[in-house]
Design a protein around this motif. Structure first.
Motif, PDB file in Angstrom:
ATOM      1  N   ILE A  17      -6.337  -2.564  -1.311  1.00 52.21           N
ATOM      2  CA  ILE A  17      -4.916  -2.842  -1.857  1.00 52.21           C
ATOM      3  C   ILE A  17      -4.944  -3.193  -3.131  1.00 52.21           C
ATOM      4  O   ILE A  17      -5.966  -3.881  -3.760  1.00 52.21           O
ATOM      5  CB  ILE A  17      -4.419  -4.124  -0.725  1.00 52.21           C
ATOM      6  N   GLN A  19      -2.363  -4.832  -6.527  1.00 52.21           N
ATOM      7  CA  GLN A  19      -1.198  -5.747  -6.722  1.00 52.21           C
ATOM      8  C   GLN A  19      -1.013  -5.564  -8.496  1.00 52.21           C
ATOM      9  O   GLN A  19      -1.802  -5.733  -9.254  1.00 52.21           O
ATOM     10  CB  GLN A  19      -1.118  -7.229  -6.284  1.00 52.21           C
ATOM     11  N   ARG A  59       3.750   2.624   2.170  1.00 51.50           N
ATOM     12  CA  ARG A  59       2.539   1.833   1.706  1.00 51.50           C
ATOM     13  C   ARG A  59       2.840   0.890   0.541  1.00 51.50           C
ATOM     14  O   ARG A  59       2.061   0.213   0.062  1.00 51.50           O
ATOM     15  CB  ARG A  59       1.503   2.990   1.308  1.00 51.50           C
ATOM     16  N   GLN A  76      -0.625  -0.349  -0.786  1.00 50.05           N
ATOM     17  CA  GLN A  76      -1.839  -0.557   0.202  1.00 50.05           C
ATOM     18  C   GLN A  76      -2.612   0.646   0.589  1.00 50.05           C
ATOM     19  O   GLN A  76      -1.889   1.743   0.303  1.00 50.05           O
ATOM     20  CB  GLN A  76      -1.257  -0.981   1.459  1.00 50.05           C
ATOM     21  N   GLU A  77      -3.447   0.654   1.295  1.00 51.10           N
ATOM     22  CA  GLU A  77      -4.367   2.044   1.708  1.00 51.10           C
ATOM     23  C   GLU A  77      -4.467   2.942   0.542  1.00 51.10           C
ATOM     24  O   GLU A  77      -3.855   4.091   0.795  1.00 51.10           O
ATOM     25  CB  GLU A  77      -3.401   2.652   2.992  1.00 51.10           C
TER      26      GLU A  77
END
Lengths: 114, 114
Positions: A17, A19, A59, A76-77
């Motif tokens: 993940i 950000q 995602r 994500q992923e």
């Protein structure tokens, strides 16, 4: 004037993940968008936050805190194909000719590694 | 049809040439934009057309001349360009006047001025 700050580069592992943060200073604020751009390609729209909170699209999720002038994009992923540049963009209150102008951030180059 | 098309994909021109970039969309959008993007930089807004009228000119030099013949077409006429004008030129559209949260970008024209 307007300014939007993003980290210039981020590296993350496939499946993890990541950000990507965006802080902004604008005269008036009407919403924060996120765009993805692969090398040699055009920006493509990912998400938009007009109000505080989290927006989820598969995602990808995007968050906005107007009181902190801050937002982030959460991926994500992670997949190898997510390697691209990511731009935040603010729709701000510059009413030049009645139009609320969109200003793009400096961009974050995401590299996904195996 | 959710596509913005641009022609040509690549363009090489001399400083004395006259050329035109073309953009087309059939999504019924009433706002169309020209952006300039240098390598590793965010898109910079040049012009905005709303309902076929020029709404925004971001102090662009007169050697760039936009034209909106109808609601689906947007042109950018180029004359006496400088080498520093070499960049990716992106066209975008959005559904309505003043809406900045979602812009649909074309693939761009990569321009080289010699």
């Amino acid at each position: 004037g307007q300014s939007l700050e993003q980290p210039s580069e981020v590296t993350a592992v496939e499946g993890a993940i990541v950000q990507i943060n965006c802080t902004y200073q604008t005269s008036g604020f009407y919403g924060l968008s996120w765009y993805q751009q692969h090398d040699g390609g055009a920006p493509t729209f990912l998400s938009y936050n007009g109000l505080d909170g989290l927006e989820e699209t598969g995602r990808f999720s995007s968050f906005l805190s107007r009181s902190d002038s801050y937002g982030y994009l959460l991926l994500q992923e992670l997949q190898m194909k997510d390697s691209a540049s990511y731009f935040c963009a603010v729709r701000d209150g510059q009413r030049s000719g009645g139009y609320q102008k969109v200003t793009f951030g400096t961009g974050t180059k995401l590299q996904v590694i195996p | 049809d959710t596509e913005v098309t641009q022609t040509p994909k690549h363009l090489v021109m001399g400083m004395t040439n006259k050329k035109s970039l073309k953009c087309e969309q059939h999504m019924g959008h009433r706002a169309m934009y020209w952006y300039k993007q240098k390598a590793k930089k965010p898109p910079e807004l040049m012009f905005v057309y709303s309902y076929e009228k020029l709404s925004i000119n971001e102090s662009v030099p007169s050697r760039f001349s936009p034209e909106c013949p109808n609601s689906s077409l947007l042109n950018l006429h180029l004359h006496a360009l400088q080498p520093e004008d070499s960049a990716l030129y992106l066209c975008a559209s959005s559904p309505r006047f003043g809406s900045g949260e979602t812009q649909y970008f074309g693939p761009g024209t990569r321009l080289l001025v010699l």
